[in-house]
Design an enzyme around this catalytic site. Structure first.
Site, mmCIF file in Angstrom:
data_model
loop_
_atom_site.group_PDB
_atom_site.id
_atom_site.type_symbol
_atom_site.label_atom_id
_atom_site.label_comp_id
_atom_site.label_asym_id
_atom_site.label_seq_id
_atom_site.Cartn_x
_atom_site.Cartn_y
_atom_site.Cartn_z
ATOM 1 N N PHE A 156 0.861 -1.172 0.000
ATOM 2 C CA PHE A 156 0.000 0.000 0.000
ATOM 3 C C PHE A 156 0.897 1.222 0.000
ATOM 4 O O PHE A 156 2.067 1.158 0.394
ATOM 5 C CB PHE A 156 -0.928 -0.008 1.223
ATOM 6 C CG PHE A 156 -2.393 -0.170 0.889
ATOM 7 C CD1 PHE A 156 -2.812 -1.047 -0.089
ATOM 8 C CD2 PHE A 156 -3.357 0.553 1.572
ATOM 9 C CE1 PHE A 156 -4.157 -1.204 -0.388
ATOM 10 C CE2 PHE A 156 -4.695 0.412 1.287
ATOM 11 C CZ PHE A 156 -5.105 -0.469 0.301
ATOM 12 N N HIS A 208 -12.114 12.051 1.252
ATOM 13 C CA HIS A 208 -12.158 10.662 1.711
ATOM 14 C C HIS A 208 -12.108 10.492 3.223
ATOM 15 O O HIS A 208 -12.767 9.600 3.756
ATOM 16 C CB HIS A 208 -10.988 9.908 1.072
ATOM 17 C CG HIS A 208 -10.924 8.458 1.403
ATOM 18 N ND1 HIS A 208 -11.978 7.590 1.178
ATOM 19 C CD2 HIS A 208 -9.922 7.701 1.946
ATOM 20 C CE1 HIS A 208 -11.637 6.369 1.543
ATOM 21 N NE2 HIS A 208 -10.413 6.414 2.030
ATOM 22 N N ARG A 253 -0.692 9.461 -0.310
ATOM 23 C CA ARG A 253 -1.939 9.876 -0.945
ATOM 24 C C ARG A 253 -1.963 11.362 -1.270
ATOM 25 O O ARG A 253 -2.501 11.761 -2.306
ATOM 26 C CB ARG A 253 -3.129 9.505 -0.046
ATOM 27 C CG ARG A 253 -3.424 8.016 -0.032
ATOM 28 C CD ARG A 253 -4.579 7.684 0.888
ATOM 29 N NE ARG A 253 -4.951 6.276 0.754
ATOM 30 C CZ ARG A 253 -5.927 5.697 1.451
ATOM 31 N NH1 ARG A 253 -6.606 6.408 2.329
ATOM 32 N NH2 ARG A 253 -6.211 4.427 1.264
ATOM 33 N N ARG A 270 -3.115 10.288 6.190
ATOM 34 C CA ARG A 270 -3.282 8.922 6.694
ATOM 35 C C ARG A 270 -2.716 7.892 5.735
ATOM 36 O O ARG A 270 -2.947 7.961 4.535
ATOM 37 C CB ARG A 270 -4.767 8.630 6.938
ATOM 38 C CG ARG A 270 -5.031 7.196 7.407
ATOM 39 C CD ARG A 270 -6.480 6.968 7.743
ATOM 40 N NE ARG A 270 -7.374 7.074 6.599
ATOM 41 C CZ ARG A 270 -7.550 6.124 5.686
ATOM 42 N NH1 ARG A 270 -6.848 4.998 5.732
ATOM 43 N NH2 ARG A 270 -8.412 6.302 4.698
ATOM 44 N N LEU A 319 -15.131 5.811 -4.291
ATOM 45 C CA LEU A 319 -13.766 5.318 -4.144
ATOM 46 C C LEU A 319 -13.407 4.237 -5.165
ATOM 47 O O LEU A 319 -14.151 3.274 -5.355
ATOM 48 C CB LEU A 319 -13.577 4.746 -2.739
ATOM 49 C CG LEU A 319 -12.202 4.173 -2.406
ATOM 50 C CD1 LEU A 319 -11.158 5.285 -2.409
ATOM 51 C CD2 LEU A 319 -12.228 3.476 -1.049
ATOM 52 N N HIS A 362 -8.578 11.453 -1.373
ATOM 53 C CA HIS A 362 -8.082 10.213 -1.966
ATOM 54 C C HIS A 362 -7.775 10.470 -3.435
ATOM 55 O O HIS A 362 -8.558 11.118 -4.133
ATOM 56 C CB HIS A 362 -9.121 9.100 -1.827
ATOM 57 C CG HIS A 362 -8.572 7.732 -2.013
ATOM 58 N ND1 HIS A 362 -8.202 7.247 -3.247
ATOM 59 C CD2 HIS A 362 -8.312 6.737 -1.130
ATOM 60 C CE1 HIS A 362 -7.751 6.005 -3.099
ATOM 61 N NE2 HIS A 362 -7.801 5.678 -1.824
ATOM 62 N N GLN A 399 -8.093 14.430 4.059
ATOM 63 C CA GLN A 399 -7.448 13.619 3.024
ATOM 64 C C GLN A 399 -8.336 13.529 1.787
ATOM 65 O O GLN A 399 -9.501 13.153 1.870
ATOM 66 C CB GLN A 399 -7.165 12.210 3.535
ATOM 67 C CG GLN A 399 -6.419 11.364 2.511
ATOM 68 C CD GLN A 399 -5.925 10.055 3.101
ATOM 69 O OE1 GLN A 399 -6.677 9.098 3.190
ATOM 70 N NE2 GLN A 399 -4.669 10.031 3.506
ATOM 71 N N GLU A 438 -7.294 1.968 -3.280
ATOM 72 C CA GLU A 438 -5.843 2.005 -3.441
ATOM 73 C C GLU A 438 -5.286 0.628 -3.786
ATOM 74 O O GLU A 438 -4.176 0.506 -4.307
ATOM 75 C CB GLU A 438 -5.203 2.532 -2.159
ATOM 76 C CG GLU A 438 -3.719 2.795 -2.255
ATOM 77 C CD GLU A 438 -3.206 3.602 -1.079
ATOM 78 O OE1 GLU A 438 -2.138 3.259 -0.554
ATOM 79 O OE2 GLU A 438 -3.884 4.575 -0.687
#
Length: 594
Positions: A131, A365, A301, A399, A267, A247, A245, A270
């Site tokens: 990730f 997000h 991100r 995050r 979404l 995304h 955040q 990721e």
């Protein structure tokens, strides 16, 4: 809540006594209730605004972090903490970060024992994937439906323990004198009955506030800031609300097409990039080579989101205002196995993502900020706890993907353990608070129901979301933020004169949401204006550099008379073990995926 004129006639309500009231039935609330039940606290009630098992947790797709070392045995909780602090640009609370990272290996194995449907290695171990901005493969997953599988597991475990649950209940106000919490007020969304819960301890596990923006990954009726606003109204402090955040990969669609329009901003996990997905602009250029040649699509991100936003702003975007995300170079069976929900979603819309790219653009997000709490999740209002996305401190300025689900189960255990030591019966709402707080608030709710104001709820909500996107989005500056506050003042005025249906109507629910959203929006705008630097997801074009003097947390307090007061405090230092991991300089090598 919009200010309305009350009547002197008392409002009838049902009363329920409970030792611990958990507001929110997603992963954080469920895991807290499980911990309490396992520690022998029976007098618990979990409230959800939707049906049992239907919470925003199910929309978390890609994974849940923990240093299991399935593929990379050199990983450790200390390195996980170092990655989290790096990603958070060092305004995280180091103690909370370590609490999560140290908890997670055990929590992941516990979920396995409870039957969570993890994806597995050929040897049968819990699989882990790459990730963004993580030094090792530590994101455990269940295909691309990890949140859904997590919540199913927790709900089943809670049912085994006979945890009491009540669905379709919305909390509108906490009963607090500013020093201690005594319960909560709300209504049954099915029957319209008003409710008073006498509770010795209240846990806010109500999600975040990403839906105060026009483009967002939540459903429109959730993540509206209710947890933060309820705590703030009760006398708790908020923290770091400016850190939102965005995304990198929400769906970019033709919003004139009724089939596609509902999916705008939703979404695209990721995990697509974690499994090797590549980003291209409309000219066919793999543009992350310019912005992040080492980490590429798996940089942090905030970095990827700003890169995409710049490509679009400079005219290299698609017709639908996005860029292309392409995983068609991977084997089609691999795509369908590792990304089943994403594949099905696009296939239903006529796009085979195993054969062609999909269009994506940044979308709101997650709120890294929230309610300020101590190491156990308790606010400075005695008996009031906040966990999950409702709390602040773990994520700092940005995050790590996979840390949100981790935080829910880790702090569910930590808070549950602390509460179990303190739970001592429901107590009693003091008479003076019933007279000065409960009765007037219920009268205001009754007055709002079936009110015939000048303004449509949906229209005011849309204007609020639009102004937040326009003035507190990915790129910010002083003049735009001040204009946003001016526009918010107009929204607040209009919200005081709404046209609303009965208590059981959607418009009534959204009118309550609007009051919460205004509080969250003001905090985001004021915090972004106050923080004169760029750090993580907060980017000021008039202060483009990170300022070491701003390695501080911003706190938001409600003064005795009007306004929103801001103060800042320095951030603590990490432990020796985590500092050592930081000094070692671990970093993801994206090119292992090539």
């Amino acid at each position: 809540m919009a200010e309305l004129t009350s009547t002197d006639e008392p409002v009838e309500y049902a009363r329920e006594d409970v030792s611990v009231l958990v507001v929110g039935a997603g992963a954080a609330g469920a895991r807290t209730a499980i911990e309490l039940a396992e520690r022998g606290v029976e007098d618990v009630l979990v409230l959800g605004k939707r049906g049992h098992g239907d919470a925003h947790t199910t929309w978390a797709r890609g994974g849940i972090n923990g240093a299991l070392g399935t593929h990379d045995p050199e990983d450790s909780p200390a390195i996980h903490a170092a990655d989290t602090l790096n990603e958070g640009h060092f305004v995280n609370d180091p103690a909370k970060v370590e609490t999560v990272t140290e908890q997670m290996p055990e929590r992941l194995r516990e979920l396995d024992e409870w039957g969570m449907a993890y994806s597995r290695t050929d040897g049968g171990e819990i699989d882990q994937r790459f990730f963004g901005a993580q030094s090792f493969r530590r994101t455990a997953f269940a295909g691309d439906h990890t949140g859904e599988s997590l919540l199913d597991t927790l709900v089943e475990r809670a049912q085994e323990l006979s945890v009491p649950y009540r669905e379709n209940v919305m909390i509108t106000k906490l009963v607090s004198d500013g020093d201690a919490v005594h319960g909560a007020v709300g209504f049954d969304m099915d029957t319209g009955e008003f409710l008073l819960f006498n509770a010795g301890i209240v846990v806010l596990a109500a999600g975040g506030h990403a839906a105060i923006y026009d483009r967002h990954t939540s459903r429109d009726d959730e993540n509206n800031g209710d947890g933060a606003a309820l705590a703030y109204d009760a006398g708790a402090s908020l923290m770091d609300m400016e850190f939102m955040q965005f995304h990198p990969t929400g769906m970019a669609v033709d919003e004139t097409d009724p089939e596609w329009a509902p999916w705008s901003g939703r979404l695209v996990t990721e995990a697509v990039r974690g499994e090797g997905g590549r980003l291209f602009n409309a000219e066919g250029e793999r543009f992350m080579e310019r912005y992040s040649p080492d980490q590429m699509e798996l940089d942090a991100r905030d970095v990827v989101a700003r890169a995409i936003a710049r490509e679009i702003a400079e005219g290299r975007g698609t017709e639908n205002g996005g860029v292309y995300l392409d995983i068609s170079h991977r084997d089609a069976d691999f795509v369908r196995e590792r990304l089943p929900r994403m594949y099905e979603r696009f296939d239903d819309l006529g796009v085979d993502m195993a054969e062609e790219p999909v269009e994506v653009a940044p979308t709101s997000h997650y709120g890294m900020g929230g309610v300020a709490v101590d190491d156990d999740g308790e606010t400075d209002v005695d008996g009031l706890f906040a966990i999950g996305e409702t709390m602040a401190g773990v994520h700092g300025a940005n995050r790590l993907g996979g840390n949100s689900l981790a935080e829910t189960v880790a702090y569910g255990v930590v808070a549950g353990e602390r509460i179990a030591d303190r739970a001592d019966g429901p107590g009693e709402v003091p008479t003076d608070l019933r007279e000065t707080l409960v009765d007037p608030h219920l009268a205001d709710l009754r007055a709002m129901a079936d009110s015939d104001g000048e303004n449509d709820v949906d229209a005011v909500l849309a204007d609020l979301r639009e102004l937040m996107w326009d003035h507190a989005g990915i790129l910010r500056d002083e003049s735009s933020l001040r204009e946003g506050l001016d526009r918010l003042a107009d929204v607040r005025d209009r919200a005081a004169d709404l046209r609303v249906g009965p208590v059981t109507s959607e418009s009534f629910e959204l009118a309550v949401d609007l009051g919460f959203m205004i509080v969250a929006a003001e905090a985001v705008l004021r915090g972004a204006l106050e923080r004169e630097e760029s750090r993580g997801a907060h980017y000021r074009t008039d202060f483009p550099d990170r300022d070491p003097d701003w390695r501080r947390n911003l706190y938001f307090d409600a003064p005795d008379v009007g306004g929103m007061a801001l103060r800042s405090e320095p951030v603590d230092e990490p432990s020796e073990a985590v500092q050592a991991a930081l000094d070692e300089g671990h970093e993801l090598d994206y090119h292992q995926l090539e």
